[in-house]
Motif scaffolding. Sequence first.
Motif, mmCIF file in Angstrom:
data_model
loop_
_atom_site.group_PDB
_atom_site.id
_atom_site.type_symbol
_atom_site.label_atom_id
_atom_site.label_comp_id
_atom_site.label_asym_id
_atom_site.label_seq_id
_atom_site.Cartn_x
_atom_site.Cartn_y
_atom_site.Cartn_z
ATOM 1 N N SER A 87 46.829 35.813 30.325
ATOM 2 C CA SER A 87 45.431 35.633 30.700
ATOM 3 C C SER A 87 44.618 36.884 30.407
ATOM 4 N N THR A 88 43.383 36.655 29.980
ATOM 5 C CA THR A 88 42.503 37.793 29.739
ATOM 6 C C THR A 88 41.531 37.991 30.895
ATOM 7 N N ARG A 89 41.763 37.259 31.966
ATOM 8 C CA ARG A 89 40.893 37.425 33.141
ATOM 9 C C ARG A 89 40.731 38.898 33.457
ATOM 10 N N HIS A 90 39.509 39.357 33.464
ATOM 11 C CA HIS A 90 39.349 40.778 33.760
ATOM 12 C C HIS A 90 39.639 41.061 35.230
ATOM 13 N N GLN A 91 39.601 40.007 36.052
ATOM 14 C CA GLN A 91 39.925 40.199 37.474
ATOM 15 C C GLN A 91 41.329 40.762 37.645
ATOM 16 N N LEU A 92 42.230 40.390 36.718
ATOM 17 C CA LEU A 92 43.617 40.807 36.860
ATOM 18 C C LEU A 92 43.738 42.318 36.907
ATOM 19 N N THR A 93 43.072 42.990 35.983
ATOM 20 C CA THR A 93 43.172 44.441 35.967
ATOM 21 C C THR A 93 42.230 45.065 36.974
ATOM 22 N N ARG A 94 41.008 44.504 37.059
ATOM 23 C CA ARG A 94 40.044 45.072 37.985
ATOM 24 C C ARG A 94 40.578 44.974 39.407
ATOM 25 N N TRP A 95 41.103 43.803 39.710
ATOM 26 C CA TRP A 95 41.621 43.569 41.046
ATOM 27 C C TRP A 95 42.757 44.522 41.381
ATOM 28 N N ALA A 96 43.664 44.710 40.418
ATOM 29 C CA ALA A 96 44.813 45.583 40.667
ATOM 30 C C ALA A 96 44.356 47.019 40.931
ATOM 31 N N THR A 97 43.345 47.457 40.216
ATOM 32 C CA THR A 97 42.852 48.811 40.406
ATOM 33 C C THR A 97 42.192 48.969 41.769
ATOM 34 N N GLU A 98 41.400 47.957 42.136
ATOM 35 C CA GLU A 98 40.716 48.024 43.431
ATOM 36 C C GLU A 98 41.701 48.055 44.580
ATOM 37 N N ARG A 99 42.742 47.241 44.432
ATOM 38 C CA ARG A 99 43.706 47.123 45.506
ATOM 39 C C ARG A 99 44.393 48.433 45.835
ATOM 40 N N ARG A 100 44.550 49.262 44.812
ATOM 41 C CA ARG A 100 45.277 50.495 45.013
ATOM 42 C C ARG A 100 44.570 51.394 46.018
ATOM 43 N N LEU A 101 43.254 51.248 46.075
ATOM 44 C CA LEU A 101 42.482 52.102 46.967
ATOM 45 C C LEU A 101 42.764 51.798 48.435
ATOM 46 N N ASN A 102 43.259 50.632 48.715
ATOM 47 C CA ASN A 102 43.488 50.266 50.121
ATOM 48 C C ASN A 102 44.716 50.946 50.714
#
Lengths: 190, 227
Positions: B212-227
């Motif tokens: 999948s090229t869903r940009h959510q996949l990478t964006r989401w993974a990066t955001e999650r790390r901050l938690n």
Amino acid sequence: MATRVHDSVLQTLALIQRRATEPQQVIQLARAQERELRSWLFGGRAPGSMDERGLTLAAGIRLIQQEVEAQHGVAVEAVTVGDCDLDDDLGALLAAAREATVNAVKWSGAEVVSIFAEVEPARVSVFVRDRGRGFDPAAVPGDRKGLAESVHARMARRGGSSAVRSVQGEGTEVSLTMPRALGTRQPSRA
Amino acid sequence: MSKPGAGTGAGGRPRVFFVDDHALFRSGVRSELGDQVEVVGEADDVEPAIALIAECVPDVVLLDVHLPGGGGQAVVTAIKDSYPQVRFLALSASDAPEDVIATIRAGARGYVTKTISGPGLVDAVRRVAAGDAVFSPMLAGFVLDAFAVLPPESAHRPAFDPELDQLTPREREVLRLIARGYTYKEIARELYLSVKTVESHVSSVLRKLQLSTRHQLTRWATERRLN
């Protein structure tokens, strides 16, 4: 509000250091602080304060995980999907989830208890599962049935539902579902 | 089902190569796996792993996603084209999703956490050796989150592919049960499906996660790390 809570905790910690030689007092101070924190966290707001952002659902689940692990020494795994702010209904859902988790940790004999929580537009669901000794919910009176009833009552008062599925020798799963109130369906933070 | 590379160990045991930089953890897992698998080699970093895997061509590589010389995905990338029969199962202590997702997208067929039980790990190795996919509850939760409701603007993006960028309702149901800690057998019973069908749903989700090229996949993974 975070400042309020921090002040209160810092003050208690300072008192505890000064009374380190009086164990009874230390215990009392710690208990009182714990109760205050708990009512803030699980009520979704600080005592006497009505405003600002409380805990989110996912943060509440993480807190249950950490607390129960720390207090009972049994591993708790938690997976959450989605997130939203807490209201009184979801506070009740978290309280029920906590009760189910503590109960599983105390009675199932399992080495690990798993929590799965999912926030959907119309409802929030929490599942607490263990692969412990299990029980027969219909036939066994006593603690486990007490749990089923108190969790059920807690959920029902807020319009939610609960179910307990248990097989002797295989484990137990408590399912909790709370409909989301209209007007709070959008999480305030994406 | 005989697949290239599978069951070539003595007595049909999968041949396993183990990459992890902690010797203590390696020996712990080795003893948990016992004689259920044949451990054909070990490495503690990216470079030696690539050299040794090419030499012994195992069925399954158990791969720590964090290695001193880079992420585990470097090992997958270096091996997969020359040795497509070698399958990778990612193993991680942390839940840093961008590393896990990167390793899966590089070509790993599954992910389990280091807290998995011995029998659970043996089962996961067997599944991956047979060409199936393995998701931990945590990864199933990640995927449900990453493939959550599509923001309206995505539907207009030319790169959006509904076949790859969305989960079917059935795939969601299967992932939810994995997230709740159900085994494939229990999921099959719960949804009135065969285990084979459950396996094929999970494999299909794995494929979407990889392609999948869903940009959510990478964006989401990066955001999650901050938690």
